[in-house]
Enzyme design. Structure first.
Site, PDB file in Angstrom:
ATOM      1  N   HIS A 157      -3.183   5.224   0.905  1.00  0.00           N
ATOM      2  CA  HIS A 157      -4.069   4.583  -0.224  1.00  0.00           C
ATOM      3  C   HIS A 157      -4.771   3.278   0.548  1.00  0.00           C
ATOM      4  O   HIS A 157      -4.716   3.092   1.696  1.00  0.00           O
ATOM      5  CB  HIS A 157      -3.183   4.094  -1.308  1.00  0.00           C
ATOM      6  CG  HIS A 157      -2.117   2.979  -0.783  1.00  0.00           C
ATOM      7  ND1 HIS A 157      -2.356   1.564  -0.485  1.00  0.00           N
ATOM      8  CD2 HIS A 157      -0.775   3.197  -0.428  1.00  0.00           C
ATOM      9  CE1 HIS A 157      -1.396   1.088  -0.129  1.00  0.00           C
ATOM     10  NE2 HIS A 157      -0.254   1.817  -0.086  1.00  0.00           N
ATOM     11  N   CYS A 173       4.305   3.198   2.788  1.00  0.00           N
ATOM     12  CA  CYS A 173       2.996   3.958   2.611  1.00  0.00           C
ATOM     13  C   CYS A 173       1.983   3.868   3.931  1.00  0.00           C
ATOM     14  O   CYS A 173       2.129   2.919   4.890  1.00  0.00           O
ATOM     15  CB  CYS A 173       2.062   3.223   1.478  1.00  0.00           C
ATOM     16  SG  CYS A 173       3.139   3.792   0.150  1.00  0.00           S
TER      17      CYS A 173
END
Length: 281
Positions: A157, A173
Site C-alpha cells: 500500500h 505491510c
C-alpha cells in the site's frame, strides 16, 4: 514460526480504526452470516459485536480483537488462480527494501519500500494479491493490494509518511510512496504472484534458563512497558524474566509455564498495540 498480525483490529469508540483490512473482515463476517451492517471499512460497535459472536461460535477468546487466530479462523475466502508466467509478478526483498515488478521474467520496474519492523516482520513466502482498493486513505495512502496471508491483514500500500520508505518500521505491510504504488497498482491485476524473500526474526520458542539474544531483550522490553518486569533489559532469559512472563500469562488467562510460545507472543503483541494505541499497518 510464531505469527503476528499486521495490526490488531479492535473497537476504539473515540477514534474507530478504519481501512481496507477492516472492510475485508466485514465482508468475511457477512459471507459467514455474522454481520448484516454496512460495509463501511470502520471497526464500529456492530463490527465488534459480530467478531465477538464469531469468536464465541468458534470457541475462540471472545474479546472482539482480530489477531492472527481470528484471521486464520475467518479464512481467506476464494483465492484467484495465479495469472501465469506471461503476466506480471512481484518480488519483494526485505533486506534490500526493494520491490521488483517482472513481466515474463524480466524486471520492468523497481521501487523502494518500507517493510516490517524486526518485531512485526513482513511474512516471507509466496503469496497472491486478492483485493485491490483505490484511495483507502490515512496510513494506507492512495492504493491498497491485499495479500492472501492467512494470519493477518497484510498488503502492499501507499503511505502518509514518506520518511518511512526504505526503513523497517511497519507492522508487516509493504509501503511505497503514493506515486509508486499508483504506478504499480495500474500494472498488476488481482491474482498477481508476490514472492517475499529475505531474512526476518522468526520468533523462536523461549524457555526459561535456555535462551538469550535480541528476541529475549524485546520480550523484556514489552514486559517492562506493560508493568510486569522491572529488571535489567539484558537479553538473558533468567528466572526473573521467567517470573515476569508467568505473571503476564496469569493476567491473560494463559498457562503460567514461563515459556514464550505462539499464544504468549500473540497476547504480548496485542497488549502492546493497545497500550501504545498503535493503529498503523
Amino acid at each position: 514460526m510464531v505469527q503476528t498480525a499486521s495490526r490488531y483490529l479492535r473497537y476504539i469508540p473515540e477514534n474507530p480504526m478504519q481501512g481496507p483490512d477492516v472492510l475485508w473482515v466485514q465482508e468475511r463476517l457477512r459471507a459467514l452470516g455474522y454481520y448484516a451492517g454496512p460495509l463501511n471499512s470502520t471497526y464500529d460497535r456492530g463490527t465488534h459485536d459480530a467478531v465477538v459472536a464469531f469468536q464465541a461460535q468458534r470457541e475462540l477468546v471472545p474479546d472482539g480483537i482480530v489477531g492472527p487466530v481470528t484471521y486464520s479462523a475467518l479464512g481467506t475466502g476464494a483465492t484467484p488462480a495465479g495469472i501465469g508466467s506471461r503476466g506480471p509478478a512481484i518480488t519483494v526483498d526485505v533486506d534490500e527494501r526493494r520491490l521488483y515488478l517482472r513481466v515474463r521474467g524480466r524486471v520492468q520496474r523497481t521501487y523502494p519500500v518500507a517493510v516490517g519492523a524486526p518485531n512485526t516482520p513482513t511474512p516471507l513466502g509466496h503469496w497472491v494479491i486478492v483485493q485491490k482498493t483505490v484511495d483507502p486513505g490515512g496510513p494506507f495512502g492512495t492504493r491498497w493490494m491485499r495479500l492472501n496471508v492467512p494470519w493477518g491483514g497484510y498488503g502492499i500500500h501507499g503511505t502518509n509518511d514518506d520518511s518511512s520508505i526504505g526503513r523497517a518500521v511497519s507492522h508487516g505491510c509493504i509501503r511505497l510512496h503514493n506515486w509508486d504504488v499508483e504506478d504499480l497498482y495500474s500494472r498488476v491485476p488481482v491474482g498477481t504472484s508476490v514472492i517475499i524473500v529475505g531474512q526476518v526474526l522468526t520468533g523462536r520458542m523461549l524457555f526459561p534458563g535456555r535462551a538469550s539474544g535480541s528476541d529475549v531483550r524485546v520480550i523484556q522490553e514489552y514486559l517492562q512497558v506493560l508493568g510486569f518486569y522491572d529488571g535489567v533489559v539484558d537479553g538473558v532469559y533468567d528466572e526473573e524474566t521467567a517470573a515476569a512472563v508467568r505473571r503476564f500469562q496469569r493476567s491473560r488467562g494463559l498457562t503460567p509455564d514461563g515459556i514464550v510460545g505462539p499464544d504468549t507472543y500473540d497476547a504480548l503483541m496485542k497488549q502492546m498495540d493497545i497500550s501504545q494505541q498503535s493503529t498503523d499497518p
